[in-house]
Design a protein around this motif. Sequence first.
Motif, mmCIF file in Angstrom:
data_model
loop_
_atom_site.group_PDB
_atom_site.id
_atom_site.type_symbol
_atom_site.label_atom_id
_atom_site.label_comp_id
_atom_site.label_asym_id
_atom_site.label_seq_id
_atom_site.Cartn_x
_atom_site.Cartn_y
_atom_site.Cartn_z
ATOM 1 N N GLN A 90 0.809 -1.213 0.000
ATOM 2 C CA GLN A 90 0.000 0.000 0.000
ATOM 3 C C GLN A 90 0.845 1.266 0.000
ATOM 4 O O GLN A 90 0.559 2.217 -0.735
ATOM 5 C CB GLN A 90 -0.916 -0.009 1.228
ATOM 6 C CG GLN A 90 -1.882 1.161 1.275
ATOM 7 C CD GLN A 90 -2.764 1.115 2.504
ATOM 8 O OE1 GLN A 90 -2.542 0.319 3.413
ATOM 9 N NE2 GLN A 90 -3.770 1.980 2.540
ATOM 10 N N SER A 235 -9.476 12.448 -0.125
ATOM 11 C CA SER A 235 -10.462 11.950 0.839
ATOM 12 C C SER A 235 -11.891 12.288 0.427
ATOM 13 O O SER A 235 -12.835 11.604 0.827
ATOM 14 C CB SER A 235 -10.179 12.552 2.221
ATOM 15 O OG SER A 235 -10.305 13.962 2.197
ATOM 16 N N ASN A 239 -12.736 6.844 -3.704
ATOM 17 C CA ASN A 239 -13.276 5.751 -2.886
ATOM 18 C C ASN A 239 -12.386 4.519 -2.934
ATOM 19 O O ASN A 239 -12.429 3.699 -2.018
ATOM 20 C CB ASN A 239 -14.680 5.379 -3.376
ATOM 21 C CG ASN A 239 -15.668 6.539 -3.234
ATOM 22 O OD1 ASN A 239 -15.672 7.236 -2.219
ATOM 23 N ND2 ASN A 239 -16.492 6.751 -4.251
ATOM 24 N N ASP A 240 -11.606 4.396 -3.990
ATOM 25 C CA ASP A 240 -10.721 3.253 -4.161
ATOM 26 C C ASP A 240 -9.446 3.469 -3.344
ATOM 27 O O ASP A 240 -8.706 4.429 -3.563
ATOM 28 C CB ASP A 240 -10.368 3.079 -5.636
ATOM 29 C CG ASP A 240 -9.647 1.776 -5.917
ATOM 30 O OD1 ASP A 240 -9.323 1.057 -4.951
ATOM 31 O OD2 ASP A 240 -9.394 1.486 -7.106
ATOM 32 N N GLN A 241 -9.191 2.584 -2.395
ATOM 33 C CA GLN A 241 -8.007 2.718 -1.540
ATOM 34 C C GLN A 241 -6.714 2.551 -2.325
ATOM 35 O O GLN A 241 -5.672 3.080 -1.923
ATOM 36 C CB GLN A 241 -8.055 1.676 -0.419
ATOM 37 C CG GLN A 241 -9.116 1.942 0.638
ATOM 38 C CD GLN A 241 -8.846 3.208 1.424
ATOM 39 O OE1 GLN A 241 -7.709 3.515 1.743
ATOM 40 N NE2 GLN A 241 -9.899 3.945 1.747
ATOM 41 N N ASP A 242 -6.758 1.840 -3.441
ATOM 42 C CA ASP A 242 -5.550 1.662 -4.244
ATOM 43 C C ASP A 242 -5.116 2.938 -4.944
ATOM 44 O O ASP A 242 -3.980 3.037 -5.411
ATOM 45 C CB ASP A 242 -5.783 0.561 -5.295
ATOM 46 C CG ASP A 242 -5.951 -0.800 -4.648
ATOM 47 O OD1 ASP A 242 -5.504 -0.969 -3.496
ATOM 48 O OD2 ASP A 242 -6.542 -1.695 -5.289
ATOM 49 N N MET A 244 -5.284 5.985 -3.428
ATOM 50 C CA MET A 244 -4.996 6.993 -2.413
ATOM 51 C C MET A 244 -3.525 7.414 -2.465
ATOM 52 O O MET A 244 -2.643 6.566 -2.601
ATOM 53 C CB MET A 244 -5.324 6.462 -1.024
ATOM 54 C CG MET A 244 -6.807 6.339 -0.745
ATOM 55 S SD MET A 244 -7.594 7.955 -0.635
ATOM 56 C CE MET A 244 -9.304 7.457 -0.364
ATOM 57 N N ASN A 248 -2.732 10.536 2.406
ATOM 58 C CA ASN A 248 -3.927 9.904 2.953
ATOM 59 C C ASN A 248 -3.610 8.594 3.640
ATOM 60 O O ASN A 248 -4.220 8.261 4.663
ATOM 61 C CB ASN A 248 -4.944 9.678 1.829
ATOM 62 C CG ASN A 248 -5.491 10.976 1.275
ATOM 63 O OD1 ASN A 248 -4.820 11.666 0.513
ATOM 64 N ND2 ASN A 248 -6.702 11.335 1.655
ATOM 65 N N VAL A 249 -2.660 7.842 3.084
ATOM 66 C CA VAL A 249 -2.239 6.604 3.745
ATOM 67 C C VAL A 249 -1.598 6.921 5.092
ATOM 68 O O VAL A 249 -1.819 6.221 6.082
ATOM 69 C CB VAL A 249 -1.268 5.820 2.835
ATOM 70 C CG1 VAL A 249 -0.678 4.630 3.572
ATOM 71 C CG2 VAL A 249 -1.984 5.359 1.577
ATOM 72 N N GLN A 252 -4.381 7.756 7.590
ATOM 73 C CA GLN A 252 -5.055 6.543 8.019
ATOM 74 C C GLN A 252 -4.201 5.747 8.984
ATOM 75 O O GLN A 252 -4.700 5.206 9.982
ATOM 76 C CB GLN A 252 -5.411 5.687 6.802
ATOM 77 C CG GLN A 252 -6.426 6.334 5.864
ATOM 78 C CD GLN A 252 -6.628 5.535 4.596
ATOM 79 O OE1 GLN A 252 -6.076 4.448 4.440
ATOM 80 N NE2 GLN A 252 -7.430 6.064 3.676
#
Length: 311
Positions: A90, A235, A239-242, A244, A248-249, A252
């Motif tokens: 990630q 943010s 919506n797709d975490q891939d 981001m 943002n990572v 989180q």
Amino acid sequence: MTTVIDKPASTPRPWAAPDRPAWEEEPSKAGLAGKGIALTFACLAVLFPLWIVIVTSLSSRKTIDEAGGLVMVPKGITFIAYRELLSGGQVTRATLVSVLVTLVGTLFSMTVSVLCAYGLSRSGSLAHRWILMTLLATMFFSAGLIPTYLLVQSLGLTDSYLALILPSALSVFNILVLRGFFMGISQELIDSARIDGAGDFRVLWQIVMPLSRAVLAVITLFYAVGYWSAWFNASLYLNDQDKMPLQNVMIQLVQKQEAPVGLSQAIKTGQLSGLAIQMAVMVMALLPVAVLSPFVQKHFKKGMLTGAVKG
């Protein structure tokens, strides 16, 4: 016969500025010492937290456990946190997204800003005064968050990388600074180029831009730092975490106190500390800005102040 002996020129004191106005008194030794002490404390206040973050990211799990959290004094250095972060997953993907968005976004923003600023700096350009007034109005009035989100949604940009670039692609302040600098360029140079048959784009590329390296470097840094540090658009529109970006990572990771995907097993086995991972991600987010800023620092005075005053 009287011999005239020239008096030796007084040696200037190190604190005496050669361009000091006649009415301004030279600072005393106590004043200089006080300024030095104040600047030292200011530098420590800035560098000490950064030192703690870097040392903690380079510390082993045992050292962090012994310190009870953040490490101030290093006891051995290990790069396992960075090695695991950059080995895939990630964080690696988010870093690549941030680099891509920063490069593409900065190039797009600089291209549009330079063209807009050059057009507004020419008094004979079409409707330049009305366009300038419209841009100035956007600095004080905006549609708001909800209309902006609805516009991005209606354009089909949600959950795409363009949503990280287009909504914040232009800064009116940066355009005004560029415009002020372009207006300060000698009109005789531009007129001579036009006599030789040069068009607007050739004048901009071969005359205006080479003479504006200082302000271009500063504005490029402003845009690059803005894209690299941006997190709100992602943010809001992704919506797709891939997809981001790194910021943002990092948010989180810090808020949820969880390890990035693929590193939980290494933390469970005791090889890694979750705190070291958090600090390593912070260092990775700060590193590009810290590396680039010193190279552009020398251009700040000439680029920003000249452009602002002449605008």
